[in-house]
Design a protein around this motif. Structure first.
Motif, PDB file in Angstrom:
ATOM      1  N   LYS A   1     -15.008  -3.593  23.314  1.00 21.17           N
ATOM      2  CA  LYS A   1     -14.742  -4.854  22.350  1.00 21.17           C
ATOM      3  C   LYS A   1     -13.962  -5.712  23.315  1.00 21.17           C
ATOM      4  O   LYS A   1     -12.977  -6.440  23.027  1.00 21.17           O
TER       5      LYS A   1
ATOM      6  N   THR B   1     -11.717  -8.407  20.346  1.00 22.93           N
ATOM      7  CA  THR B   1     -11.085  -7.306  19.572  1.00 22.93           C
ATOM      8  C   THR B   1     -10.804  -7.593  18.144  1.00 22.93           C
ATOM      9  O   THR B   1     -10.070  -6.586  17.705  1.00 22.93           O
TER      10      THR B   1
ATOM     11  N   ARG C   1      -5.879  -7.730  14.645  1.00 20.19           N
ATOM     12  CA  ARG C   1      -5.040  -7.215  16.080  1.00 20.19           C
ATOM     13  C   ARG C   1      -3.690  -6.817  15.742  1.00 20.19           C
ATOM     14  O   ARG C   1      -3.373  -5.694  16.218  1.00 20.19           O
TER      15      ARG C   1
ATOM     16  N   HIS D   1      -4.881   1.533  18.820  1.00 16.32           N
ATOM     17  CA  HIS D   1      -5.957   0.698  19.146  1.00 16.32           C
ATOM     18  C   HIS D   1      -7.129   1.449  19.291  1.00 16.32           C
ATOM     19  O   HIS D   1      -7.075   2.141  20.332  1.00 16.32           O
TER      20      HIS D   1
ATOM     21  N   GLN E   1     -10.013   0.932  20.560  1.00 19.91           N
ATOM     22  CA  GLN E   1     -10.841   0.597  21.741  1.00 19.91           C
ATOM     23  C   GLN E   1      -9.703   0.950  22.981  1.00 19.91           C
ATOM     24  O   GLN E   1     -10.221   0.583  24.033  1.00 19.91           O
TER      25      GLN E   1
ATOM     26  N   HIS F   1      -2.335  -4.331  24.153  1.00 19.69           N
ATOM     27  CA  HIS F   1      -3.485  -4.826  23.618  1.00 19.69           C
ATOM     28  C   HIS F   1      -4.314  -5.748  24.687  1.00 19.69           C
ATOM     29  O   HIS F   1      -5.471  -5.979  24.422  1.00 19.69           O
TER      30      HIS F   1
ATOM     31  N   SER G   1      -8.729  -5.765  25.671  1.00 18.90           N
ATOM     32  CA  SER G   1      -9.215  -7.156  25.572  1.00 18.90           C
ATOM     33  C   SER G   1      -9.740  -7.480  26.924  1.00 18.90           C
ATOM     34  O   SER G   1     -10.758  -8.646  26.869  1.00 18.90           O
TER      35      SER G   1
END
Length: 473
Positions: free
Chosen positions: A63, A77, A83, A90, A92, A218, A222
């Motif tokens: 993602k 994301t 988020r 997270h 991912q 994050h 991303s």
């Protein structure tokens, strides 16, 4: 028109020999310390393959990048609310096994082992846990297709629906150096909850403020290229800095300076910041490259020069843009492409696609062979560099074939081929830049930014006010 300057790198994949000198130089300069053992800001991958980290190109899994919904850009994301819901976990987020667990060897056993009936062995030990481990993966595990089976799992092959054989006489292979793309529309900047990631106005380098970073991570998922890493010792995110202290002194990056194949070029390009969002929001991913060509401005255009002066760009930067090898390869000759433009981040690391080994009759008759004639399928290169636009790849490879034919005709005294894409003088300039260029021709970097004091630089490094063109931050 809002003109900004950007340091852009171009790599000629025709000349990359996969020696990993760039990776080792970068490793020794930037990530040779505790907490960064698994990080390679610059790495060289063998394609086809799943790369480092594993399957980084599979955005269905990770993602990364941007998506287009109802004509508007949004982070893949998720929305800001989703988020925030992932702030402490997270799904991912890449794990250590997706990169590799760094190791060393128990050399003390070899040096101080007592007399035995069997030869002592230096077994691998983890650099993180210091315990013995079994080596299962590494940053260049697929080097020269040595892994054997992961090449078939390349997502680009799956997209073109092509099965490959690993038999020597049928296999194809290419080397792909990768580093942070210092994008015009960086997804990492928009995803950072603490605003620690910013894009410098003076040269376009994307940096992470170590004071501002809170370790939310994050930014890692991303980034569609997975070129942001988490330092488990400092609890901070880190990434390629494009060796900005060297750039400020007019020096190229260490990966460029030490490149054995001399296949890297660094120079200044001008772009219109007002058109970045428009280029990233094109409905058809194949058109992103053409829109990006419209974003990059001609530094010899009087209107662009005037706008650059009004934006406070120093005269030496304007002169550097006018003599930029990157601009010539990217915009003037259109020989280079960004990596995976469909991620909509508008990267600034560009690649000249490689020519495959071509049959002798092709060189003699000087025509462009079909995809079946090429060792590296055109469709595969298109998946990497043009979001599947094979016509764009064919155009560049055709120009490269013409360059080869023109220079051979000059050496042999034969007639120069007719119906060329460029004048003969342009092919001479291409040959000098791609084949004979010395260091000063490959790197044109103006030193420093006039009038920026140390206090201002510290202020820029701590700023959190960058507004991403995607409009999400």
């Amino acid at each position: 028109m809002k003109i900004k300057a950007q340091i852009a790198m171009v790599m000629n994949l025709d000349k990359c020999i996969g020696c990993h000198t760039c990776s080792i130089l970068c490793k020794n300069v930037w990530t040779n310390r505790r907490g960064a053992e698994y990080m390679y800001f610059n790495n060289v991958e063998t394609k086809p393959g799943i790369g480092y980290p594993k399957e980084w190109e599979n955005q269905e899994k990770w993602k990364g990048g941007w998506t287009l919904k109802d004509g508007k850009l949004s982070l893949a994301t998720g929305s800001m609310v989703s988020r925030l819901a992932k702030l402490f976990y997270h799904p991912q987020q890449p794990e250590m096994d997706d990169y590799y667990e760094p190791w060393t060897y128990d050399y003390e056993t070899l040096l101080h082992s007592k007399r035995k009936n069997h030869q002592p062995v230096a077994r691998p030990r983890s650099l993180i846990t210091q315990k013995r481990m079994e080596i299962k993966w590494g940053p260049n595990w697929e080097d020269d297709l040595a892994d054997g089976q992961s090449a078939r799992r390349d997502i680009n092959l799956q997209k073109i629906g092509q099965e490959i054989t690993l038999e020597f006489h049928d296999i194809f292979m290419k080397h792909l150096p990768r580093l942070c793309n210092h994008c015009l529309n960086p997804a990492c900047v928009a995803a950072c909850p603490s605003g620690a990631i910013y894009k410098r106005d003076e040269d376009g380098v994307v940096l992470i403020s170590q004071d501002g970073c809170r370790g939310w991570r994050h930014c890692v998922p991303s980034c569609p290229y997975k070129k942001i890493y988490y330092n488990w010792e400092t609890n901070k995110a880190e990434k390629c800095t494009l060796c900005f202290p060297r750039l400020e002194n007019g020096l190229p990056t260490v990966c460029s300076d030490g490149c054995v194949g001399r296949m890297r070029y660094l120079g200044v390009i001008f772009y219109d910041a007002d058109r970045v969002k428009e280029a990233a929001s094109v409905t058809d991913p194949k058109e992103i490259y053409n829109k990006l060509m419209e974003v990059i401005c001609d530094p010899n255009d009087p209107q662009v020069v005037t706008a650059a002066k009004e934006a406070g760009i120093p005269p030496r930067w304007i002169r550097a843009a006018q003599n930029s090898p990157s601009y010539r390869l990217i915009r003037e000759w259109r020989l280079a492409f960004p990596l995976h433009p469909e991620y909509r981040t508008l990267p600034n690391i560009w690649y000249v696609p490689p020519l495959s080994p071509i049959a002798r009759r092709v060189e003699e008759e000087v025509f462009f062979p079909g995809a079946a004639e090429m060792r590296i399928p055109v469709a595969y290169l298109a998946q990497l560099l043009t979001a599947g636009d094979t016509a764009a790849i064919e155009r560049v490879l055709h120009v490269m074939l013409e360059l080869r034919a023109v220079m051979r005709a000059k050496q042999t005294g034969d007639a120069v081929p007719e119906s060329l894409a460029f004048p003969i003088e342009t092919y001479d300039a291409m040959y000098r830049l791609l084949g004979l260029a010395k260091r000063r021709d490959r790197f044109n970097i103006p030193a420093g930014v006039a009038g920026v004091a140390d206090e201002k630089l510290r202020e820029l490094q701590g700023t959190t006010g960058y507004a991403c063109p995607g409009g999400c931050c």
